[in-house]
Design a protein around this motif. Structure first.
Motif, short mmCIF file in Angstrom:
data_model
loop_
_atom_site.label_atom_id
_atom_site.label_comp_id
_atom_site.label_asym_id
_atom_site.label_seq_id
_atom_site.Cartn_x
_atom_site.Cartn_y
_atom_site.Cartn_z
N LEU A 272 0.83 -1.20 0.00
CA LEU A 272 0.00 0.00 0.00
C LEU A 272 0.87 1.26 0.00
CD1 LEU A 272 -2.78 1.21 0.04
CD2 LEU A 272 -2.89 0.88 2.51
N ALA A 273 1.90 1.24 0.84
CA ALA A 273 2.79 2.41 0.89
C ALA A 273 3.48 2.62 -0.46
CB ALA A 273 3.83 2.22 2.00
N GLY A 274 3.81 1.52 -1.13
CA GLY A 274 4.43 1.63 -2.45
C GLY A 274 3.50 2.30 -3.44
N LEU A 275 2.23 1.92 -3.42
CA LEU A 275 1.26 2.56 -4.30
C LEU A 275 1.11 4.04 -3.99
CD1 LEU A 275 -1.65 -0.04 -4.59
CD2 LEU A 275 -0.07 0.67 -6.38
N LEU A 276 1.29 4.39 -2.71
CA LEU A 276 1.17 5.79 -2.30
C LEU A 276 2.45 6.56 -2.61
CD1 LEU A 276 -0.59 5.20 1.14
CD2 LEU A 276 -1.64 6.14 -0.93
N GLY A 277 3.43 5.90 -3.23
CA GLY A 277 4.66 6.59 -3.65
C GLY A 277 5.72 6.69 -2.57
N THR A 278 5.57 5.96 -1.46
CA THR A 278 6.55 6.07 -0.38
C THR A 278 7.88 5.47 -0.81
OG1 THR A 278 4.68 5.62 1.07
CG2 THR A 278 6.87 5.64 2.09
N PRO A 279 8.95 6.25 -0.80
CA PRO A 279 10.23 5.70 -1.25
C PRO A 279 10.75 4.63 -0.28
CG PRO A 279 10.29 8.10 -1.16
CD PRO A 279 9.06 7.67 -0.43
N ARG A 280 11.43 3.66 -0.82
CA ARG A 280 12.09 2.67 0.02
C ARG A 280 13.39 3.25 0.56
NH1 ARG A 280 15.04 -1.69 -3.97
NH2 ARG A 280 15.43 -2.65 -1.96
N ARG A 281 13.98 2.56 1.53
CA ARG A 281 15.31 2.92 2.04
C ARG A 281 15.40 4.37 2.50
NH1 ARG A 281 18.87 -0.09 -2.56
NH2 ARG A 281 18.83 -2.14 -1.66
N MET A 282 14.41 4.81 3.28
CA MET A 282 14.48 6.16 3.84
C MET A 282 14.32 6.07 5.34
SD MET A 282 12.70 9.12 1.63
CE MET A 282 13.43 9.71 0.11
N ALA A 283 15.15 6.82 6.06
CA ALA A 283 15.06 6.81 7.52
C ALA A 283 13.78 7.52 7.97
CB ALA A 283 16.28 7.49 8.11
N ALA A 284 13.36 8.52 7.23
CA ALA A 284 12.11 9.24 7.54
C ALA A 284 11.46 9.60 6.22
CB ALA A 284 12.43 10.50 8.35
N TYR A 285 10.16 9.48 6.16
CA TYR A 285 9.47 9.66 4.88
C TYR A 285 9.05 11.11 4.66
CZ TYR A 285 9.25 4.58 4.85
OH TYR A 285 9.59 3.25 4.86
N PRO A 286 9.06 11.55 3.39
CA PRO A 286 8.66 12.93 3.06
C PRO A 286 7.14 13.06 3.04
CG PRO A 286 9.27 11.76 1.06
CD PRO A 286 9.47 10.79 2.20
N LEU A 287 6.54 12.96 4.21
CA LEU A 287 5.08 12.82 4.27
C LEU A 287 4.33 14.07 3.84
CD1 LEU A 287 4.60 10.67 7.48
CD2 LEU A 287 4.72 9.96 5.09
N ASP A 288 5.01 15.21 3.89
CA ASP A 288 4.30 16.42 3.45
C ASP A 288 4.11 16.43 1.94
OD1 ASP A 288 7.13 16.72 3.32
OD2 ASP A 288 6.80 18.80 2.76
N ALA A 289 4.84 15.59 1.22
CA ALA A 289 4.68 15.52 -0.23
C ALA A 289 3.80 14.35 -0.64
CB ALA A 289 6.05 15.37 -0.89
N LEU A 290 3.50 13.46 0.30
CA LEU A 290 2.74 12.25 -0.02
C LEU A 290 1.35 12.32 0.60
CD1 LEU A 290 5.53 9.62 0.77
CD2 LEU A 290 4.90 10.53 -1.47
N PRO A 291 0.42 11.47 0.14
CA PRO A 291 -0.89 11.43 0.80
C PRO A 291 -0.74 11.09 2.29
CG PRO A 291 -0.90 10.18 -1.23
CD PRO A 291 0.52 10.53 -0.96
N ALA A 292 -1.58 11.67 3.12
CA ALA A 292 -1.47 11.48 4.57
C ALA A 292 -1.56 10.01 4.95
CB ALA A 292 -2.54 12.28 5.28
#
Lengths: 497, 327
Positions: free
Chosen positions: A442-462
């Motif tokens: 699901l996170a992949g479909l939402l565009g969440t990058p892999r291999r990140m210590a913290a996600y850029p959530l302000d650029a992605l869906p909540a």
């Protein structure tokens, strides 16, 4: 030879206790690595949800996690290969050589871990060049030398045990062509002795054969990085290096999976009491898998790179064809044998069955990712770990667990009538694993990058943030579950017969 | 070390962009304005101005702490200063998690402008404030985009999700049927022939699906030869580096194809473009020594986020910038 051999191999182990305990030692060490890597996986997911680790430690642990999971598969399959060589071919590999492979694997893991945990080596796993050489000051050159030397030892040890299999198969099966099942194409009566090898011999031989191409490629790449690390004038082209990396790493993971599917080929006929012989369609699709996995499947890693468009298309078609034999004949054949078999659903059967289901789930994920039109939005997102965790953590690892639960009582000549612990292990792994992997998809479909210590959530869906947090309890269940086989098998070793 | 503040900062910068444009050409303030733009473009990935240390030190008052000549040289060629073993640079390196300041190809003139802005303490702009919000991935972190906007319902990702869900449900149903049908035992020979026939059709359908899927997905590819530049194409040159983006221009128009020519300076990165609704539009590899083109036509104005999608080092997750799309 087929079903009789399977029965004998699956139920009657060698009498030599020291050999049996060596195999168990391989598996227990692998299980320990799996448990540690699983706990680290939990820490990583937790950190992504709440951020308590420093950046340096997050990426160190991420590198460690990937490498030790791969090591778990390498060491587990090694134990299986030693057992099969002894039982299937009745060939006694000198003890010193099996010990050497074990200690090389252990030393390799130790060196790699030292470079990572002490030296701060954190390029992720696998190590995409030129990052190991350009760490922006995050790790020292000596850490690269130490960790990559460890990788060289692991690669050498893996080549060694796969070579042992090839030599044994060549001698005992009457040539590698026979070991690959090519005799099914001979006209009736033309096959000497009228025998064909069982499917697991084909699977393990294919693994060993393609390993002879993939592992030297890996050794070459690691040597190139090591040389450049110490002599900067040594050339290293980023695109060529990336080709080499995936020709090595992607292929290695694929062939280890073939090795563990040998467990399925071996145990299903015995458990269901139904023969599983080679036939032409199975061998043809296996040959397609061997060629496409060895040559083209890694091409989907290059679809976003500056390569000719033909490579993009070849990578797509090669990836699709490489998984054909699994969906079309291998898993299909196993499931077909379970139908109306009157099978007893003991934990090892559950591990095999659920593992095959999750392999297909992972393949569906891989199928979608390998199309360049979709790859451009799925690649480098959590969709990628989703699909490989599906068929490695919830496929390959489950086949290995089934193998251990089946063989360790036989090898140690000790029985445990209670199936409670393996059953708890299965359900915790299945529930925790599906929850975690589902969150990755699901996170992949939402565009969440892999291999990140913290996600850029302000650029992605909540929703991306909620998915990360919701997955932590599943990761916890999954990680804790991996203490169970370690405890169960250790207890079996130390208890009185 | 505080993390993730850079994300919030990027959002603040995005909101401040129109104001930045108005300030341009304001006589004596021109250098400061230019310095502010440069600071926001190249420095805020790692530094704040008055809100404490981030990946690198807080630069408020740095002009009082270090000699001007040293600062200018360190901004222009930090790699050489470090390589020469400068004790101050090495001390900073040790203090800030061994994260080397990258060479951002800043000219001496640009460095002077940046210092002029830093000397104002951010007062000239106000907007270059610091990350005072929680880390982006912490619970309760503000999201700059809607949970799942209308754009999302129409995105390719949704179709992928539905295809995947269908495959999983069908597979699970088949496995459940076989699980239920595993009892009681019956003679295998009774249904072996039927299973063989099913297997042949199943194999053939997989081969056909592979061919169809291969053809069907190709039009979605965002790079040549499927999508290629035309005469009216706007060209944006992109260089990825640890841990920032050099991009020229940063503003493009809707309705006209944009060709992004993407390369990397040091290690592999990946140029991922996310629209204002949080939908990942495409990504291509940013590889040293090679250039990869991607062509995209924007149909909606707004602030688009650029993320690095390929792990490139310890500050990978803060390697971000934005593209402004205007009418």
């Amino acid at each position: 030879m087929a079903v009789i051999a399977e029965r004998a191999i699956a139920t009657d182990v060698p009498r030599e206790a020291s050999f049996n305990y060596l195999v168990v030692r391989y598996w227990l060490t692998a299980l320990a690595a799996f448990f540690v890597a699983a706990v680290i996986g939990l820490v990583l997911r937790w950190n992504q949800a709440s951020g308590f680790l420093s950046l340096a430690w997050h990426y160190r642990l991420q590198t460690f996690h990937g490498a030790y999971m791969a090591w778990f598969a390498i060491a587990s399959v090694a134990g299986f290969v030693w057992l099969l060589i002894r039982k299937q071919f009745e060939i006694v590999v000198p003890r010193a050589r099996m010990e050497l492979v074990y200690w090389l694997l252990l030393a390799g893991a130790g060196l790699f871990g030292f470079g990572v945990l002490i030296g701060g080596f954190a390029p992720g796993f696998p190590i995409l060049p030129p990052l190991p050489l350009n760490p922006a000051g995050a790790w020292a050159a000596w850490a690269v030398n130490v960790s990559l030397s460890g990788m060289v030892l692991i690669v050498v040890a893996t080549i060694a045990y796969l070579l042992e299999w090839l030599v044994a198969a060549h001698r005992a099966a009457g040539g590698l062509g026979q070991a690959l099942g090519l005799s099914v194409f001979l006209p009736r009566g033309a096959n000497p002795g009228g025998r064909t090898v069982p499917p697991y011999v084909l699977a393990v031989t294919a693994m060993a054969l393609i390993g002879m191409y993939a592992l030297p490629v890996g050794a070459y790449l690691v040597a190139n990085i090591l040389l450049k690390n110490n002599f900067p004038a040594v050339p290293l082209d980023p695109l060529f290096a990336k080709n080499m990396l995936w020709a090595f790493a992607h292929t290695l993971v694929n062939i280890l999976y073939w090795g563990t599917f040998g467990i399925v080929y071996l145990l299903i006929p015995v458990i269901t009491d139904r023969e599983w012989k080679l036939y032409r369609l199975l061998v043809i699709l296996w040959l397609v898998t061997i060629v496409t996995t060895g040559m083209t499947a890694m091409g989907h890693h290059l679809q976003l790179d500056p390569v000719p468009f033909s490579i993009v298309v070849i990578g797509q078609v090669g990836s699709y064809l490489s998984i054909m034999s699994w969906a079309a004949v291998s898993i299909y054949g196993a499931v077909e044998r379970i139908w109306k078999s009157g099978i007893t659903w003991e934990p090892k059967v559950s591990f095999l069955y659920f593992g095959m289901f999750m392999v297909l789930v992972g393949m569906a994920g891989a199928y979608l990712d390998a199309g360049p039109g979709f790859n451009t939005i799925l690649h480098n997102t959590l969709w990628v770990p989703a699909h490989f965790h599906s068929y490695m953590m919830l496929g390959m690892a489950l086949f290995i667990f089934a193998c251990m639960y089946h063989y360790v009582p036989l090898l140690t000549r000790k029985t445990d009538d209670s199936t409670a612990l393996p059953r708890v292990h299965f359900w915790m792994t299945a529930i925790g694993g599906v929850g975690l992997v589902g969150s990755f998809y699901l996170a992949g479909l939402l565009g969440t990058p892999r291999r990140m210590a913290a996600y850029p959530l302000d650029a992605l869906p909540a929703l991306a943030g909620l998915v990360t947090q919701a997955s932590v309890p599943f990761a916890l269940v999954l990680a804790l579950a991996q203490a169970i086989p370690l405890f169960y098998l250790t207890r079996m070793l130390v208890r009185r017969a | 070390m505080r993390r993730g503040g850079g994300f919030a900062l990027a959002a603040v910068i995005a909101l401040a962009a129109p104001a930045m444009a108005q300030n341009q050409g304001a006589g004596a303030d021109a250098a400061v304005t230019r310095g502010r733009m440069l600071f926001e473009e190249k420095c805020t990935t790692c530094h704040t101005l008055g809100s404490g240390d981030f990946l690198g030190p807080d630069l408020a008052g740095v002009a009082d702490r270090r000699p001007r000549e040293w600062l200018l040289r360190f901004i222009v060629e930090p790699d050489r200063v470090l390589a020469e073993g400068d004790p101050v640079a090495l001390e900073l390196l040790k203090k800030y998690s061994d994260l080397e300041m990258p060479n951002l190809k800043v000219t001496l003139e640009e460095a002077e402008a940046a210092l002029a802005y830093i000397a104002t303490g951010g007062a000239a702009a106000g907007a270059a404030a610091a990350p005072s919000v929680p880390p982006a991935s912490a619970p309760g972190a503000p999201a700059a985009v809607e949970p799942l906007g209308p754009q999302w319902r129409m995105s390719t990702q949704v179709y992928i999700g539905l295809l995947f869900l269908a495959a999983v449900i069908l597979t699970a149903a088949a496995f459940l049927v076989v699980y239920k049908g595993s009892q009681p035992r019956a003679e295998y020979e009774k249904f072996e022939r039927v299973f063989d026939t099913i297997q042949r059709y199943w194999t053939a359908s997989l081969v056909i699906a592979t061919l169809l899927f291969t053809v069907a997905l190709l039009p979605l590819v965002p790079f040549p030869p499927v999508r290629a530049a035309t005469e009216e194409t706007q060209v944006v040159k992109v260089e990825a580096l640890q841990f920032g983006w050099n991009m020229e221009p940063r503003t493009v128009k809707v309705g006209t194809p944009v060709e992004f020519r993407v390369t990397g300076r040091d290690v592999n990165h990946s140029f991922g473009l996310v629209d204002p609704h949080g939908v990942l539009l495409f990504q291509v590899q940013a590889m040293p020594r090679y250039v990869k083109e991607a062509v995209y036509t924007f149909d909606e104005p707004g602030t688009y986020h650029v993320l690095c999608m390929e792990y490139c080092g310890l500050a990978h997750h803060v390697m971000r910038t934005t593209v402004q799309v205007v009418r």
